[in-house]
Design a protein around this motif. Structure first.
Motif, PDB file in Angstrom:
ATOM      1  N   ILE A 182      -4.552   4.175  -2.288  1.00  0.00           N
ATOM      2  CA  ILE A 182      -3.761   2.971  -2.537  1.00  0.00           C
ATOM      3  C   ILE A 182      -3.581   2.183  -1.238  1.00  0.00           C
ATOM      4  O   ILE A 182      -3.695   0.942  -1.228  1.00  0.00           O
ATOM      5  CB  ILE A 182      -2.398   3.340  -3.155  1.00  0.00           C
ATOM      6  N   TYR A 183      -3.317   2.877  -0.150  1.00  0.00           N
ATOM      7  CA  TYR A 183      -3.147   2.199   1.141  1.00  0.00           C
ATOM      8  C   TYR A 183      -4.443   1.489   1.556  1.00  0.00           C
ATOM      9  O   TYR A 183      -4.410   0.339   2.000  1.00  0.00           O
ATOM     10  CB  TYR A 183      -2.732   3.204   2.206  1.00  0.00           C
ATOM     11  N   GLU A 184      -5.561   2.160   1.372  1.00  0.00           N
ATOM     12  CA  GLU A 184      -6.851   1.542   1.730  1.00  0.00           C
ATOM     13  C   GLU A 184      -7.159   0.347   0.834  1.00  0.00           C
ATOM     14  O   GLU A 184      -7.642  -0.690   1.311  1.00  0.00           O
ATOM     15  CB  GLU A 184      -7.970   2.579   1.636  1.00  0.00           C
ATOM     16  N   TYR A 185      -6.874   0.494  -0.466  1.00  0.00           N
ATOM     17  CA  TYR A 185      -7.078  -0.648  -1.371  1.00  0.00           C
ATOM     18  C   TYR A 185      -6.217  -1.832  -0.936  1.00  0.00           C
ATOM     19  O   TYR A 185      -6.668  -2.986  -0.967  1.00  0.00           O
ATOM     20  CB  TYR A 185      -6.727  -0.258  -2.810  1.00  0.00           C
ATOM     21  N   ALA A 186      -4.985  -1.551  -0.547  1.00  0.00           N
ATOM     22  CA  ALA A 186      -4.095  -2.632  -0.102  1.00  0.00           C
ATOM     23  C   ALA A 186      -4.615  -3.285   1.169  1.00  0.00           C
ATOM     24  O   ALA A 186      -4.601  -4.516   1.302  1.00  0.00           O
ATOM     25  CB  ALA A 186      -2.685  -2.079   0.117  1.00  0.00           C
ATOM     26  N   GLN A 187      -5.082  -2.471   2.112  1.00  0.00           N
ATOM     27  CA  GLN A 187      -5.603  -2.995   3.376  1.00  0.00           C
ATOM     28  C   GLN A 187      -6.828  -3.864   3.155  1.00  0.00           C
ATOM     29  O   GLN A 187      -7.055  -4.846   3.876  1.00  0.00           O
ATOM     30  CB  GLN A 187      -5.960  -1.843   4.320  1.00  0.00           C
ATOM     31  N   ASN A 188      -7.615  -3.520   2.139  1.00  0.00           N
ATOM     32  CA  ASN A 188      -8.847  -4.264   1.843  1.00  0.00           C
ATOM     33  C   ASN A 188      -8.623  -5.440   0.900  1.00  0.00           C
ATOM     34  O   ASN A 188      -9.576  -6.127   0.513  1.00  0.00           O
ATOM     35  CB  ASN A 188      -9.899  -3.328   1.223  1.00  0.00           C
ATOM     36  N   GLY A 189      -7.371  -5.641   0.478  1.00  0.00           N
ATOM     37  CA  GLY A 189      -7.076  -6.740  -0.434  1.00  0.00           C
ATOM     38  C   GLY A 189      -7.468  -6.469  -1.867  1.00  0.00           C
ATOM     39  O   GLY A 189      -7.552  -7.400  -2.681  1.00  0.00           O
ATOM     40  N   GLU A 190      -7.708  -5.199  -2.204  1.00  0.00           N
ATOM     41  CA  GLU A 190      -8.158  -4.848  -3.556  1.00  0.00           C
ATOM     42  C   GLU A 190      -7.013  -4.421  -4.473  1.00  0.00           C
ATOM     43  O   GLU A 190      -7.190  -4.354  -5.689  1.00  0.00           O
ATOM     44  CB  GLU A 190      -9.193  -3.725  -3.480  1.00  0.00           C
ATOM     45  N   LEU A 191      -5.840  -4.105  -3.907  1.00  0.00           N
ATOM     46  CA  LEU A 191      -4.681  -3.739  -4.720  1.00  0.00           C
ATOM     47  C   LEU A 191      -3.990  -5.009  -5.183  1.00  0.00           C
ATOM     48  O   LEU A 191      -3.312  -5.691  -4.418  1.00  0.00           O
ATOM     49  CB  LEU A 191      -3.720  -2.863  -3.909  1.00  0.00           C
ATOM     50  N   LYS A 192      -4.178  -5.344  -6.446  1.00  0.00           N
ATOM     51  CA  LYS A 192      -3.686  -6.616  -6.979  1.00  0.00           C
ATOM     52  C   LYS A 192      -2.283  -6.513  -7.570  1.00  0.00           C
ATOM     53  O   LYS A 192      -1.470  -7.425  -7.430  1.00  0.00           O
ATOM     54  CB  LYS A 192      -4.646  -7.138  -8.067  1.00  0.00           C
ATOM     55  N   GLU A 193      -2.006  -5.403  -8.271  1.00  0.00           N
ATOM     56  CA  GLU A 193      -0.712  -5.215  -8.913  1.00  0.00           C
ATOM     57  C   GLU A 193      -0.392  -3.729  -9.000  1.00  0.00           C
ATOM     58  O   GLU A 193      -1.290  -2.882  -8.915  1.00  0.00           O
ATOM     59  CB  GLU A 193      -0.708  -5.774 -10.350  1.00  0.00           C
ATOM     60  N   ALA A 194       0.881  -3.418  -9.185  1.00  0.00           N
ATOM     61  CA  ALA A 194       1.324  -2.065  -9.514  1.00  0.00           C
ATOM     62  C   ALA A 194       2.574  -2.201 -10.373  1.00  0.00           C
ATOM     63  O   ALA A 194       3.363  -3.121 -10.183  1.00  0.00           O
ATOM     64  CB  ALA A 194       1.616  -1.257  -8.263  1.00  0.00           C
ATOM     65  N   PHE A 195       2.741  -1.290 -11.328  1.00  0.00           N
ATOM     66  CA  PHE A 195       3.913  -1.365 -12.199  1.00  0.00           C
ATOM     67  C   PHE A 195       4.203  -0.008 -12.829  1.00  0.00           C
ATOM     68  O   PHE A 195       3.314   0.827 -12.998  1.00  0.00           O
ATOM     69  CB  PHE A 195       3.740  -2.426 -13.294  1.00  0.00           C
ATOM     70  N   GLY A 196       5.477   0.201 -13.140  1.00  0.00           N
ATOM     71  CA  GLY A 196       5.888   1.347 -13.923  1.00  0.00           C
ATOM     72  C   GLY A 196       5.973   0.963 -15.385  1.00  0.00           C
ATOM     73  O   GLY A 196       6.183  -0.206 -15.725  1.00  0.00           O
ATOM     74  N   ALA A 197       5.824   1.961 -16.265  1.00  0.00           N
ATOM     75  CA  ALA A 197       5.873   1.717 -17.709  1.00  0.00           C
ATOM     76  C   ALA A 197       6.703   2.806 -18.366  1.00  0.00           C
ATOM     77  O   ALA A 197       6.426   3.997 -18.194  1.00  0.00           O
ATOM     78  CB  ALA A 197       4.464   1.694 -18.302  1.00  0.00           C
ATOM     79  N   GLY A 198       7.748   2.405 -19.098  1.00  0.00           N
ATOM     80  CA  GLY A 198       8.594   3.375 -19.779  1.00  0.00           C
ATOM     81  C   GLY A 198       9.479   2.689 -20.803  1.00  0.00           C
ATOM     82  O   GLY A 198       9.616   1.465 -20.806  1.00  0.00           O
ATOM     83  N   THR A 199      10.102   3.475 -21.663  1.00  0.00           N
ATOM     84  CA  THR A 199      10.924   2.920 -22.741  1.00  0.00           C
ATOM     85  C   THR A 199      12.066   2.073 -22.210  1.00  0.00           C
ATOM     86  O   THR A 199      12.350   0.985 -22.715  1.00  0.00           O
ATOM     87  CB  THR A 199      11.478   4.056 -23.621  1.00  0.00           C
TER      88      THR A 199
END
Length: 358
Positions: free
Chosen positions: A286-303
């Protein structure tokens, strides 16, 4: 069990309802509750809806000492036309029985449990709020009631359902939250009870949650309990990452809860032809994806929160900002579509909705 009659004792001392426009989460409770007893001689029996009141349990009840208990969480939603509906309750009851099996608790008749929920919601229908973003939270749970201090499964249980009108789980709503990655404490390990919805999993999370809250973070991102490098859950939710044009979520491994919202998100992404992969993923990635500009979004999902975008991750003294701290398109579309189906604004093409008939 489905042939059993549910008896009903009306609460003659109705509570004053809270302001539905200013609801906290899980603070208020309705006028009635459902109870079902279990004994080895009679199995599940004596189904009843009674006035909401404190339980009377022996101080030696197994639930207090060894934590033999399971629970579920789902919601009832009021539509614009005034209908009240449930979202995929069959999935919750299926998971309840998986939790029961892991915790040595007798199986519940799933269809009857849903009927009990519908009956209870119907009786307390005036408690279903209609302000935007509000709902009636439904908490079914089972407790072991036998008074015994030996470490063994109980011979008696109670299956109870309570209701609570709720607002947003996070004050931030659909706006992104700040999350701290936990490197010291763990939530669960494979072979433990992580994939069961049982109280101990949540008790063990409190210390880390308290620590990150004191630092201004909304929740903890949990890593695996063995190598402490693979991502598992965020708070009490499943977690998703948008990497370039693909969505990645940790695969179910025995320590990750099989979320109903998680399953719904994956179904929607597949329907939209957005590639989604369930696999192991590390914080290093995840850190490498962020550094490379590839981490576009992140989210949690629950009731409770449905979709909770993540705007920042704190990991090993590093700050990972995601999508400039803004809600991403996929997170927003998922939230709008799921809540649209839940509140009856959008067509239910997946047959997820169960109506509460009056």
């Amino acid at each position: 069990m489905s042939a059993y009659t549910i008896t009903y004792i009306k609460n003659e001392n109705k509570k004053e309802k809270p302001d539905f426009d200013n609801l906290a989460f899980g603070k208020y409770f309705t006028d009635h509750m459902f109870i079902l007893d279990y004994s080895e001689q009679k199995e599940w029996h004596n189904a009843r809806i009674v006035p909401y009141k404190p339980l009377q349990l022996d101080p030696a009840a197994i639930v207090f000492h060894y934590g033999q208990t399971v629970f579920e969480g789902l919601k009832a939603y009021k539509t614009k036309s005034g209908d009240i509906q449930l979202f995929r309750p069959n999935k919750n009851m299926e998971r309840l029985n998986r939790s029961n099996e892991r915790m040595c608790i007798p199986e519940i008749d799933e269809e009857f449990a849903i009927e009990a929920i519908k009956n209870l919601v119907e009786i307390d229908k005036d408690w279903v709020p209609d302000a935007p973003g509000t709902s009636l939270y439904i908490r079914p749970f089972i407790i072991s009631t036998e008074p015994y201090l030996g470490v063994s499964p109980s011979s008696t249980y109670q299956f109870i359902i309570i209701l609570s009108p709720v607002g947003a789980y996070y004050e931030e709503g659909i706006n992104p939250v700040r999350i701290a990655v936990e490197n010291e404490f763990v939530r669960a390990v494979k072979g433990g009870t992580g994939e069961a919805k049982t109280a101990g999993n949540y008790a063990s999370s409190l210390k880390a949650q308290e620590m990150v809250s004191n630092k201004g973070y909304a929740q903890v991102l949990w890593l695996d309990g063995i190598e402490k490098k693979y991502i598992e859950e965020v708070g009490s939710m499943n977690v998703f990452f948008v990497i370039n044009d693909e969505v990645i979520t940790p695969e179910l491994n025995g320590s990750i809860l099989n979320g109903v919202t998680r399953n719904s998100v994956i179904t929607l992404l597949n329907h939209w032809n957005i590639p989604v992969k369930e696999r192991k993923i590390t914080m290093e990635e995840i850190y490498e994806y962020a550094q490379n500009g590839e981490l576009k979004e992140a989210f949690g999902a629950g009731t409770a929160a449905v979709i909770s975008p993540i705007g920042e991750l704190s990991w090993n003294d590093k700050k990972i900002e995601i999508n400039d701290g803004k809600t991403g398109k996929i997170s927003f579309d998922l939230y709008e579509t799921l809540t649209g189906i839940q509140y009856g604004r959008d067509e239910d093409i997946f047959d997820w909705i169960v109506k509460v008939k009056f």
